[in-house]
Motif scaffolding. Structure first.
Motif, mmCIF file in Angstrom:
data_model
loop_
_atom_site.group_PDB
_atom_site.id
_atom_site.type_symbol
_atom_site.label_atom_id
_atom_site.label_comp_id
_atom_site.label_asym_id
_atom_site.label_seq_id
_atom_site.Cartn_x
_atom_site.Cartn_y
_atom_site.Cartn_z
ATOM 1 N N ILE A 195 0.833 -1.207 0.000
ATOM 2 C CA ILE A 195 0.000 0.000 0.000
ATOM 3 C C ILE A 195 0.870 1.260 0.000
ATOM 4 N N ARG A 196 1.926 1.207 0.818
ATOM 5 C CA ARG A 196 2.841 2.361 0.886
ATOM 6 C C ARG A 196 3.429 2.660 -0.490
ATOM 7 N N MET A 197 3.860 1.609 -1.189
ATOM 8 C CA MET A 197 4.481 1.776 -2.509
ATOM 9 C C MET A 197 3.462 2.273 -3.539
ATOM 10 N N ALA A 198 2.183 1.977 -3.303
ATOM 11 C CA ALA A 198 1.150 2.343 -4.274
ATOM 12 C C ALA A 198 0.593 3.747 -4.053
ATOM 13 N N ARG A 199 0.948 4.387 -2.971
ATOM 14 C CA ARG A 199 0.331 5.669 -2.608
ATOM 15 C C ARG A 199 0.428 6.714 -3.709
ATOM 16 N N ARG A 200 1.585 6.844 -4.338
ATOM 17 C CA ARG A 200 1.748 7.917 -5.325
ATOM 18 C C ARG A 200 0.950 7.656 -6.600
ATOM 19 N N ASP A 201 0.686 6.383 -6.890
ATOM 20 C CA ASP A 201 -0.151 6.056 -8.059
ATOM 21 C C ASP A 201 -1.638 6.218 -7.739
ATOM 22 N N LYS A 337 -13.702 3.931 -3.235
ATOM 23 C CA LYS A 337 -12.938 3.954 -4.488
ATOM 24 C C LYS A 337 -11.481 3.546 -4.238
ATOM 25 N N LEU A 338 -10.909 4.053 -3.143
ATOM 26 C CA LEU A 338 -9.509 3.745 -2.817
ATOM 27 C C LEU A 338 -9.341 2.271 -2.502
ATOM 28 N N SER A 339 -10.334 1.691 -1.809
ATOM 29 C CA SER A 339 -10.259 0.269 -1.463
ATOM 30 C C SER A 339 -10.232 -0.594 -2.726
ATOM 31 N N GLU A 340 -11.006 -0.199 -3.710
ATOM 32 C CA GLU A 340 -11.015 -0.929 -4.980
ATOM 33 C C GLU A 340 -9.659 -0.839 -5.676
ATOM 34 N N GLN A 341 -9.065 0.374 -5.641
ATOM 35 C CA GLN A 341 -7.764 0.567 -6.284
ATOM 36 C C GLN A 341 -6.677 -0.246 -5.583
ATOM 37 N N VAL A 342 -6.738 -0.286 -4.252
ATOM 38 C CA VAL A 342 -5.758 -1.059 -3.487
ATOM 39 C C VAL A 342 -5.900 -2.542 -3.803
ATOM 40 N N ASN A 343 -7.133 -3.026 -3.885
ATOM 41 C CA ASN A 343 -7.362 -4.447 -4.189
ATOM 42 C C ASN A 343 -6.796 -4.834 -5.554
ATOM 43 N N LYS A 344 -6.904 -3.922 -6.527
ATOM 44 C CA LYS A 344 -6.369 -4.203 -7.858
ATOM 45 C C LYS A 344 -4.848 -4.337 -7.837
ATOM 46 N N CYS A 346 -2.750 -4.586 -4.817
ATOM 47 C CA CYS A 346 -2.174 -5.412 -3.751
ATOM 48 C C CYS A 346 -2.996 -6.666 -3.442
ATOM 49 N N GLY A 347 -4.192 -6.760 -4.014
ATOM 50 C CA GLY A 347 -5.037 -7.892 -3.683
ATOM 51 C C GLY A 347 -5.861 -7.597 -2.441
ATOM 52 N N PRO A 348 -6.684 -8.548 -1.993
ATOM 53 C CA PRO A 348 -7.478 -8.335 -0.778
ATOM 54 C C PRO A 348 -6.578 -8.225 0.451
ATOM 55 N N PRO A 349 -7.069 -7.559 1.500
ATOM 56 C CA PRO A 349 -6.244 -7.353 2.698
ATOM 57 C C PRO A 349 -5.763 -8.650 3.325
ATOM 58 N N VAL A 350 -4.512 -8.674 3.725
ATOM 59 C CA VAL A 350 -3.921 -9.800 4.457
ATOM 60 C C VAL A 350 -3.657 -9.307 5.870
ATOM 61 N N ARG A 351 -4.318 -9.959 6.851
ATOM 62 C CA ARG A 351 -4.229 -9.455 8.217
ATOM 63 C C ARG A 351 -3.438 -10.401 9.121
ATOM 64 N N THR A 352 -2.951 -9.835 10.205
ATOM 65 C CA THR A 352 -2.192 -10.596 11.203
ATOM 66 C C THR A 352 -2.914 -10.472 12.537
#
Length: 530
Positions: A195-201, A337-344, A346-352
């Protein structure tokens, strides 16, 4: 005996020596007064000094056809004393100016440190009061950002674009995890990094990171350059205070100040014209600083006049937390909208199975810290800067008139009094008096000036460079960060990374701006009357 009586007796003795030359030189019976002054000045042991005048064939500078009270060793000691005397007079003449710049440099630096810390506290308090669940995780990023702000302002070559981008890069995973797609547990470190790497896009914060970069660049660079300029001013004064004089100058100073002692004229002072020729010759290289010193103060004044609004570090830093709040709110509003972009990407959230602890700050203290007061008449950074510039402006001609100031205030005899011309006591000095600067010294009858001083040349080069920085015609590294340029009208035009303009909202956040509240460090900002 009262001090005034002693001075009157000394003056009468001087007049007697002038009016009755038989009382000195070839007819002088004793060198006692010369011996006393030699000892009083701690120039050496009295033992071995002449008790009565005698021939001095071994003297190199203080030569005379009359008997003398000096020896070659005394002459050497006098030459050292003459150099020390002129350095002492130089340091005294510049002491008020040096104090003005050095104390204000220290005060501005401490004020910037306080301002940066206060802005950091506002931002941390924003997270703790409004976004409590992400406050602890955001603390390190906030601290890192303001550490970088301080490093840049105090001279480190780092890019504001880079540390502002890094802050928003780190902020996005927190906003995503706690506001856009919250869960019982945190997203994994790998997913957070994606997500961090995708922020600027993805651009979750809209135009705000660009606005912040513009404001930071515009406000931090002038403040950094201002501090650099003040430190250079101190360096210039230190250099001229400890000037190394040439052999020709040292001989001329000896002849002007101490050769009269060899003829028992211990109370004589040099004629004004004679003093000007000697000191202008010795300070010929220093006089070359004059146009650059004038330009330096003028450029400081012009820079100070431009520091307002988005150029004002106080305004920008104390309102930074409002822009951060706007950025977080914008991401929250566009969360789907942002959640959709992140999923495209990084994929669905991976939690710990970890859970972020809440804010641990003292809430009552933090809320109190966020109460902004704007007391009428409270001094701001801008008002103190203006006060300093007004005082400094009085010293624009300092180096151009330095030689004259030393002679008029310290070294030369008052007009109308008998004076020393380098060979005898006369009514007035008859040789031509040269001007200031190296070119004027070709006709100097008292001092031969040979070439330029490399140390002074180096100082002049530094002044030229800092003038370019102050005027925005040169920028510090990295070279690609071209923030300020001078337009055809001589004013600073805005050319900001990210091409931020008024339509971008560079003037401030829509949340409402905080009034300036920084309490300026209570240092002494001395005036010319100090």
């Amino acid at each position: 005996m009262e001090g005034g009586s002693v001075l009157r007796l000394d003056f009468l003795l001087f007049i007697l020596l002038v009016l009755f030359p038989g009382a000195r030189g070839d007819d002088l019976q004793t060198c006692e007064e010369v011996r006393k002054l030699f000892q009083l000045r701690h120039l050496g042991l009295v033992k071995g000094l002449p008790e009565t005048p005698r021939a001095g064939p071994d003297l190199q500078v203080c030569t005379s056809k009359n008997p003398t009270c000096c020896t070659k060793k005394m002459e050497e000691r006098y030459q050292i004393a003459a150099r020390q005397d002129i350095q002492q007079v130089l340091q005294t003449s510049s002491s008020t100016l040096k104090f003005l710049i050095s104390r204000n440099a220290a005060a501005f630096q401490e004020t910037f440190e306080t301002l940066i810390k206060q802005a950091e506290n506002y931002t941390s308090t924003l997270f703790c009061n409004t976004y409590r669940n992400m406050a602890l995780e955001a603390a390190a990023s906030v601290q890192e950002l303001f550490t970088d702000v301080g490093l840049f302002v105090f001279g480190t070559d780092i890019s504001p674009d880079e540390f502002v981008n890094r802050f928003f890069d780190t902020l996005f995973p927190l906003v995503y995890n706690h506001l856009i797609n919250p869960g019982v547990t945190d997203i994994s470190l790998e997913y957070s990094e994606c997500i961090r790497m995708a922020r600027r896009d993805i651009n979750p914060f809209g135009n705000i990171p660009k606005i912040v970069m513009g404001q930071m660049g515009r406000s931090l660079l002038p403040s950094r350059t201002f501090l650099q300029a003040l430190n250079l001013g101190i360096e210039v004064i230190n250099t001229t205070d400890h000037l190394q004089f040439s052999k020709e100058c040292s001989k001329a100073l000896l002849k002007m100040q101490y050769c009269p002692h060899c003829q028992a004229l211990t109370l004589s002072k040099p004629c004004m014209g004679y003093c000007l020729n000697v000191v202008r010759g010795c300070l010929a290289n220093v006089a070359e600083i004059d146009p650059h010193w004038r330009g330096y103060i003028q450029s400081l004044e012009e820079l100070s006049d431009t520091i307002h609004g988005i150029y004002d570090i106080e305004h920008v830093l104390l309102n930074f937390h409002l822009l951060v709040n706007d950025a977080v709110m914008q991401a929250h509003i566009n969360g789907k909208k942002l959640s959709e972009q992140v999923n495209k990407i990084c994929g669905p959230p991976v939690r710990t199975p970890t859970q972020t602890p809440g804010c641990s700050l003292d809430q009552s203290k933090d809320k109190q810290g966020m109460k902004i007061s704007s007391r009428e008449g409270e001094e701001t950074l801008a008002s103190r800067r203006k006060e300093f510039i007004n005082s400094l402006r009085l010293y624009k001609t300092f180096y151009g008139g330095l030689a004259d100031q030393l002679c008029v205030n310290e070294l030369a005899a008052a007009d109308g009094l008998p004076c020393w011309n380098g060979g005898d006591v006369v009514k007035s000095y008859t040789h031509r008096v040269v001007g200031n600067g190296i070119k004027a010294q070709s006709g100097n009858p008292e001092v031969k000036v040979k070439g330029t001083d490399p140390v002074i040349n180096q100082i002049i080069d530094k002044l030229k460079h800092v003038i370019q920085l102050l005027q925005g015609r040169s920028t510090p590294k990295p070279e690609r960060w071209d923030l300020l340029q001078v337009g055809s009208g001589g004013h600073i035009d805005e050319q900001v990374s990210g091409d931020c303009d008024d339509e971008d909202g560079c003037g401030g956040s829509g949340s409402g701006e905080v009034k300036r509240v920084l309490k300026i460090t209570n240092y002494v900002f001395c005036s010319s009357n100090a």
